[in-house]
Design an enzyme around this catalytic site. Structure first.
Site, mmCIF file in Angstrom:
data_model
loop_
_atom_site.group_PDB
_atom_site.id
_atom_site.type_symbol
_atom_site.label_atom_id
_atom_site.label_comp_id
_atom_site.label_asym_id
_atom_site.label_seq_id
_atom_site.Cartn_x
_atom_site.Cartn_y
_atom_site.Cartn_z
ATOM 1 N N ASN A 174 20.232 89.589 -16.290
ATOM 2 C CA ASN A 174 21.232 88.536 -16.405
ATOM 3 C C ASN A 174 20.888 87.766 -17.682
ATOM 4 O O ASN A 174 19.975 86.944 -17.686
ATOM 5 C CB ASN A 174 21.156 87.631 -15.159
ATOM 6 C CG ASN A 174 22.177 86.511 -15.184
ATOM 7 O OD1 ASN A 174 22.909 86.354 -16.165
ATOM 8 N ND2 ASN A 174 22.207 85.733 -14.119
ATOM 9 N N ARG B 131 24.523 91.797 -15.210
ATOM 10 C CA ARG B 131 25.559 90.839 -14.852
ATOM 11 C C ARG B 131 26.432 90.638 -16.086
ATOM 12 O O ARG B 131 25.952 90.196 -17.128
ATOM 13 C CB ARG B 131 24.927 89.509 -14.457
ATOM 14 C CG ARG B 131 25.962 88.510 -14.087
ATOM 15 C CD ARG B 131 25.397 87.182 -13.760
ATOM 16 N NE ARG B 131 26.446 86.323 -13.233
ATOM 17 C CZ ARG B 131 26.208 85.158 -12.685
ATOM 18 N NH1 ARG B 131 24.979 84.715 -12.576
ATOM 19 N NH2 ARG B 131 27.197 84.444 -12.230
ATOM 20 N N HIS C 216 32.120 83.690 -10.744
ATOM 21 C CA HIS C 216 31.162 83.585 -9.630
ATOM 22 C C HIS C 216 31.411 84.659 -8.571
ATOM 23 O O HIS C 216 31.040 84.509 -7.407
ATOM 24 C CB HIS C 216 31.220 82.188 -8.957
ATOM 25 C CG HIS C 216 30.595 81.107 -9.769
ATOM 26 N ND1 HIS C 216 31.107 79.829 -9.816
ATOM 27 C CD2 HIS C 216 29.499 81.101 -10.558
ATOM 28 C CE1 HIS C 216 30.362 79.083 -10.619
ATOM 29 N NE2 HIS C 216 29.382 79.841 -11.085
ATOM 30 N N ARG D 160 30.300 70.958 -17.803
ATOM 31 C CA ARG D 160 31.691 71.361 -18.075
ATOM 32 C C ARG D 160 32.656 70.430 -17.349
ATOM 33 O O ARG D 160 32.361 69.954 -16.255
ATOM 34 C CB ARG D 160 31.928 72.801 -17.617
ATOM 35 C CG ARG D 160 31.236 73.826 -18.476
ATOM 36 C CD ARG D 160 31.374 75.225 -17.890
ATOM 37 N NE ARG D 160 30.095 75.756 -17.499
ATOM 38 C CZ ARG D 160 29.923 76.823 -16.718
ATOM 39 N NH1 ARG D 160 30.964 77.475 -16.241
ATOM 40 N NH2 ARG D 160 28.711 77.236 -16.409
ATOM 41 N N GLU E 135 22.957 86.700 -6.079
ATOM 42 C CA GLU E 135 23.787 87.530 -6.959
ATOM 43 C C GLU E 135 23.038 88.790 -7.394
ATOM 44 O O GLU E 135 23.636 89.854 -7.539
ATOM 45 C CB GLU E 135 24.198 86.706 -8.189
ATOM 46 C CG GLU E 135 25.208 85.624 -7.819
ATOM 47 C CD GLU E 135 25.144 84.405 -8.700
ATOM 48 O OE1 GLU E 135 24.030 83.839 -8.850
ATOM 49 O OE2 GLU E 135 26.181 83.994 -9.231
#
Ligand code: ADP
Length: 401
Positions: A9, A93, A181, A241, A380
């Site tokens: 990742n 990922r 996600h 964000r 994940e």
């Protein structure tokens, strides 16, 4: 030799990796997890074994430590420390799979080219995700590489949930809601039944609340709507964000404030959210510790919780009702105060919060006949490991030409 999978990742200045044993069990067994931070500056590597013990803790100085050096260092470390292990495949990922990829895919030259074409859709993430794929293809051309996408889980949403009300030609160009996600939501969907068999066949909103944050509406385990859209900027306010924003604000930033598009992008991605509103920090733990004394910290948290509540209402409407909420991600899994505030704000839905269970971290946070709330830790990386294994199995089952 035991076959293992390497899960990567890659971010702008970091490389996270995990190593899994490729066995017969449903859940691949985690052997190592590592984090290379500060790439391009003062880099640091920490590796833990499956039991959580640190097995490597190294610092590297100088600009020489970029992604390529980090990747080769990890490969060398594995060769030196993984005696009896054989690297069978690498999984990555990748934030954007566009419309074409709704499942993990073997990366060949054509796939890589297709994924590079998606860079304009995710300019801050996609290039970093693809770089290790390119490096490994050059160095180890025979090593199978599989890309797993954050967008893939949402590809099955009804078309109406994926559309912006923009001219049709723009939709055709790819300006539409993709959602992100997805690896986290796919993992949660896959374990719902282990927490309560009824959950897997009901209407669930999953709240992935970390530095990045979004909600996803699951109808019988399938994504039907989500708060992130074209980019990972939409929906909830996040660590840095802004979340959903009137597009008119962007025109104002460009025309009246004189910002360039790059400067405006920086503000919305890195100087907004919890950090921007509080003026203090993007870190929920720190904001919680300051909130009693500092109104700015309190306001940032209140806005975060308020926006979650509004989006929860929107996704409940998309689902036509609500049977459960699941909290996950760094904040969702660890911050009992945020969970309690969200559930109290959603009292209209009939949640009966069990304060003691919430303080203890769940997993079930409610009692009584109303909708349930749960804490379920996401994973994940193990979703990527499963994706690699399935892609390898699929390839094995293909008839030879
Ligand atoms: P990322 O999206 O980068 O993977 P994480 O899922 O790790 O982020 O979530 C990071 C967020 O979780 C930070 O805001 C951090 O403060 C918050 N967090 C982690 N542990 C706790 C805790 N014990 N209490 C409150 N917030 C926490």
């Amino acid at each position: 030799m035991v076959p293992v999978l390497l899960v990567l990742n890659a971010g702008s200045s970091s490389l996270k990796f995990q190593v899994f044993e490729l066995g017969e069990a449903e859940e691949p067994l985690r052997l190592f997890r590592g984090l290379f931070e500060g790439l391009g500056g003062s880099a640091h590597l920490l590796i833990r074994d499956g039991a959580g013990n640190a097995v490597a803790d190294e610092a590297f100085e100088g600009p020489g430590w970029g992604h390529e050096e980090a990747l080769l260092h990890v490969a060398a470390w594995l060769r030196a420390h993984g005696s009896g292990l054989r690297l069978a495949a690498v999984g990555h990922r990748v934030v954007h799979g566009g419309l074409a990829y709704d499942a993990p895919v073997h990366v060949d030259a054509e796939v890589l080219e297709n994924l590079e074409r998606l860079v304009p859709l995710a300019p801050l993430h996609q290039p970093h995700n693809l770089e290790p794929i390119r490096i490994l293809r050059q160095r180890f051309p025979d090593l199978p590489q599989i890309a797993c996408f954050d967008t893939a889980f949402h590809r099955g949403q009804p078309e109406i949930a994926q559309l912006f009300a923009l001219p049709h030609a723009m939709t055709e160009r790819g300006v539409r809601r993709y959602g992100f996600h997805g690896l986290s939501y796919a993992y949660i969907a896959s374990v719902l039944a282990a927490y309560d068999p009824a959950l897997a066949s009901s209407r669930v909103v999953v709240a992935h609340l970390g530095n990045g944050a979004s909600l996803c509406a699951l109808d019988r385990g399938r994504s039907v709507a989500t708060t992130m859209g074209f980019s990972a900027l939409d929906g909830l306010p996040m660590g840095t964000r802004c979340g959903a924003l009137d597009a008119g604000v962007v025109f104002y930033m460009l025309r009246e404030m004189g910002l360039t598009p790059d400067e405006a992008e920086q503000v919305l991605y890195t100087q907004s959210g919890l950090r921007g509103v509080s003026g203090l920090s993007n870190d929920m733990r720190r904001l919680r510790s300051l909130a009693g004394a500092d109104p700015d910290a309190g306001r940032a948290i209140d806005l975060f919780v308020y926006r979650i509540g509004r989006e929860l209402g929107s996704l409940t409407a998309a689902l036509g009702g609500l049977d459960a909420v699941v909290f996950t991600g760094g904040i969702g899994e660890n911050d009992a105060a945020t969970r309690a505030e969200v559930l109290r704000g959603a009292a209209w839905a009939g949640f009966a919060l069990d304060e003691a269970a919430n303080a203890a971290g769940g997993p079930r946070l409610t009692r009584g006949p109303g909708p349930a709330a749960w804490v379920i830790p996401t994973d994940e990386e193990s979703m990527i490991a499963r994706g690699i294994r399935d892609a390898l199995d699929h390839a094995r089952r293909q008839p030879a030409l």
